[in-house]
Design a protein around this motif. Structure first.
Motif, PDB file in Angstrom:
ATOM      1  N   SER A   8      -0.830 -41.597  39.210  1.00 31.89           N
ATOM      2  CA  SER A   8      -1.130 -42.897  38.623  1.00 31.89           C
ATOM      3  C   SER A   8      -1.352 -42.757  37.114  1.00 31.89           C
ATOM      4  CB  SER A   8      -2.341 -43.516  39.300  1.00 31.89           C
ATOM      5  OG  SER A   8      -3.478 -42.724  39.079  1.00 31.89           O
ATOM      6  N   ILE A   9      -0.978 -43.800  36.419  1.00 28.59           N
ATOM      7  CA  ILE A   9      -1.082 -43.851  34.961  1.00 28.59           C
ATOM      8  C   ILE A   9      -1.988 -45.022  34.604  1.00 28.59           C
ATOM      9  CG2 ILE A   9       0.183 -44.298  32.819  1.00 28.59           C
ATOM     10  CD1 ILE A   9       2.634 -43.088  34.219  1.00 28.59           C
ATOM     11  N   ARG A  72      -3.684 -49.836  36.290  1.00 27.22           N
ATOM     12  CA  ARG A  72      -3.286 -48.530  36.820  1.00 27.22           C
ATOM     13  C   ARG A  72      -1.907 -48.687  37.447  1.00 27.22           C
ATOM     14  NH1 ARG A  72      -7.474 -44.748  39.300  1.00 27.22           N
ATOM     15  NH2 ARG A  72      -7.566 -44.315  37.100  1.00 27.22           N
ATOM     16  N   LEU A  73      -1.009 -47.814  37.036  1.00 29.31           N
ATOM     17  CA  LEU A  73       0.377 -47.871  37.497  1.00 29.31           C
ATOM     18  C   LEU A  73       0.672 -46.738  38.472  1.00 29.31           C
ATOM     19  CD1 LEU A  73       2.077 -48.235  34.006  1.00 29.31           C
ATOM     20  CD2 LEU A  73       1.347 -50.070  35.521  1.00 29.31           C
ATOM     21  N   SER A  74       1.515 -47.047  39.439  1.00 28.37           N
ATOM     22  CA  SER A  74       2.052 -46.026  40.332  1.00 28.37           C
ATOM     23  C   SER A  74       3.514 -46.372  40.579  1.00 28.37           C
ATOM     24  CB  SER A  74       1.279 -45.990  41.652  1.00 28.37           C
ATOM     25  OG  SER A  74       1.578 -47.136  42.429  1.00 28.37           O
ATOM     26  N   ASP A  75       4.203 -45.548  41.320  1.00 32.51           N
ATOM     27  CA  ASP A  75       5.595 -45.849  41.665  1.00 32.51           C
ATOM     28  C   ASP A  75       5.711 -47.095  42.539  1.00 32.51           C
ATOM     29  OD1 ASP A  75       7.160 -44.037  40.308  1.00 32.51           O
ATOM     30  OD2 ASP A  75       6.947 -42.480  41.837  1.00 32.51           O
ATOM     31  N   PHE A  80      -3.992 -54.308  38.474  1.00 28.20           N
ATOM     32  CA  PHE A  80      -4.255 -54.884  37.157  1.00 28.20           C
ATOM     33  C   PHE A  80      -5.633 -55.523  37.074  1.00 28.20           C
ATOM     34  CE2 PHE A  80      -2.102 -57.975  39.781  1.00 28.20           C
ATOM     35  CZ  PHE A  80      -2.799 -59.165  39.575  1.00 28.20           C
ATOM     36  N   GLY A  81      -6.139 -55.527  35.843  1.00 30.58           N
ATOM     37  CA  GLY A  81      -7.411 -56.175  35.550  1.00 30.58           C
ATOM     38  C   GLY A  81      -7.163 -57.414  34.718  1.00 30.58           C
ATOM     39  N   ARG A  82      -8.068 -58.367  34.868  1.00 31.78           N
ATOM     40  CA  ARG A  82      -7.966 -59.610  34.105  1.00 31.78           C
ATOM     41  C   ARG A  82      -9.023 -59.635  33.004  1.00 31.78           C
ATOM     42  NH1 ARG A  82      -7.154 -61.400  39.588  1.00 31.78           N
ATOM     43  NH2 ARG A  82      -5.015 -62.125  39.819  1.00 31.78           N
ATOM     44  N   ARG A  83      -8.743 -60.369  31.952  1.00 33.50           N
ATOM     45  CA  ARG A  83      -9.602 -60.412  30.767  1.00 33.50           C
ATOM     46  C   ARG A  83     -11.064 -60.679  31.106  1.00 33.50           C
ATOM     47  NH1 ARG A  83      -7.668 -63.788  25.838  1.00 33.50           N
ATOM     48  NH2 ARG A  83      -6.772 -61.764  25.364  1.00 33.50           N
ATOM     49  N   PHE A  84     -11.335 -61.616  31.973  1.00 31.47           N
ATOM     50  CA  PHE A  84     -12.725 -61.968  32.272  1.00 31.47           C
ATOM     51  C   PHE A  84     -13.141 -61.511  33.663  1.00 31.47           C
ATOM     52  CE2 PHE A  84     -11.496 -65.002  28.934  1.00 31.47           C
ATOM     53  CZ  PHE A  84     -12.389 -64.579  27.974  1.00 31.47           C
ATOM     54  N   GLY A  85     -12.621 -60.358  34.077  1.00 32.05           N
ATOM     55  CA  GLY A  85     -13.013 -59.761  35.347  1.00 32.05           C
ATOM     56  C   GLY A  85     -12.027 -60.088  36.448  1.00 32.05           C
ATOM     57  N   PRO A 127       5.015 -47.315  27.228  1.00 28.68           N
ATOM     58  CA  PRO A 127       6.334 -46.783  27.607  1.00 28.68           C
ATOM     59  C   PRO A 127       6.451 -46.493  29.109  1.00 28.68           C
ATOM     60  CG  PRO A 127       5.602 -45.751  25.580  1.00 28.68           C
ATOM     61  CD  PRO A 127       4.430 -46.545  26.105  1.00 28.68           C
ATOM     62  N   GLU A 128       5.395 -45.966  29.718  1.00 23.98           N
ATOM     63  CA  GLU A 128       5.422 -45.694  31.156  1.00 23.98           C
ATOM     64  C   GLU A 128       5.520 -46.996  31.945  1.00 23.98           C
ATOM     65  OE1 GLU A 128       3.230 -44.381  29.016  1.00 23.98           O
ATOM     66  OE2 GLU A 128       3.650 -42.230  29.114  1.00 23.98           O
ATOM     67  N   PHE A 129       4.778 -48.019  31.512  1.00 19.28           N
ATOM     68  CA  PHE A 129       4.862 -49.331  32.158  1.00 19.28           C
ATOM     69  C   PHE A 129       6.304 -49.843  32.116  1.00 19.28           C
ATOM     70  CE2 PHE A 129       5.199 -53.868  31.156  1.00 19.28           C
ATOM     71  CZ  PHE A 129       4.803 -54.417  32.369  1.00 19.28           C
ATOM     72  N   ALA A 130       6.913 -49.785  30.939  1.00 25.20           N
ATOM     73  CA  ALA A 130       8.277 -50.297  30.779  1.00 25.20           C
ATOM     74  C   ALA A 130       9.251 -49.529  31.669  1.00 25.20           C
ATOM     75  CB  ALA A 130       8.700 -50.205  29.315  1.00 25.20           C
ATOM     76  N   ARG A 131       9.107 -48.214  31.731  1.00 24.68           N
ATOM     77  CA  ARG A 131       9.997 -47.414  32.579  1.00 24.68           C
ATOM     78  C   ARG A 131       9.843 -47.774  34.055  1.00 24.68           C
ATOM     79  NH1 ARG A 131       9.313 -43.575  28.374  1.00 24.68           N
ATOM     80  NH2 ARG A 131       7.404 -42.652  29.162  1.00 24.68           N
TER      81      ARG A 131
END
Length: 163
Positions: A8-9, A72-75, A80-85, A127-131
């Motif tokens: 995870s990234i 947090r990214l995985s395959d 994902f988190g939101r701005r206000f929780g 860059p990892e997100f985009a890939r």
């Protein structure tokens, strides 16, 4: 998550967003306090004080982003988190739309249930997100302009922040 080659990234805002947001909020709240306590000066009106409070409040989303808008990214998915929780998870295969918001400078992912994840271009790990988006999101979910921005981001070239 499967046992793929990708660990995870984490995508996180840079510390500079916390520093700028906190210093800006503190500065404008301090000006509001000074304006309120020195009410004998003709320029120190209630309107001036309220204006400084409003400017201080406008800086707080940067602070909130630093603490809550982490992903947090995985395959398989993006957690994902939101701005206000609040947090959410979106599987790449369920993404039905990816677009770029030029005004807000973030990528918006939307799934079948119309849940939205917003990924700022300022995040470390872009860059990892985009890939991952290019590799796992169905190609028909990405418009041409956004696809070009994702290809550029995957190569380390962030979308332009200023016009």
């Amino acid at each position: 998550m499967n046992s793929s080659a990708l660990a995870s990234i984490d995508l996180r805002p840079p510390i500079s967003s916390l520093v700028i947001g906190a210093l800006s909020a503190a500065f404008f709240f301090w000006l509001a306090a000074v304006s309120f306590t020195t009410g004998k000066h003709p320029a120190a009106t209630l309107g001036t004080t309220l204006c400084f409070v409003a400017l201080g409040l406008m800086a707080l989303p940067m602070v909130a982003d630093y603490f809550f808008a982490r992903h947090r990214l995985s395959d398989d998915a993006i957690d994902f988190g939101r701005r206000f929780g609040g947090r959410g998870t979106m599987r790449w295969a369920d993404v039905r739309l990816v677009r770029f918001s030029p005004t807000m400078k973030w990528f918006v992912l939307e799934d079948q249930a119309r849940t939205r994840a917003r990924v700022s271009t300022a995040l470390a790990g872009l860059p990892e997100f985009a890939r991952l988006v290019l590799a796992h999101v169905p190609p028909e979910a990405i418009d041409k302009k956004t696809h070009k921005l994702l290809v550029d981001a995957s190569l380390g070239r962030r979308p332009r922040v200023w016009l």
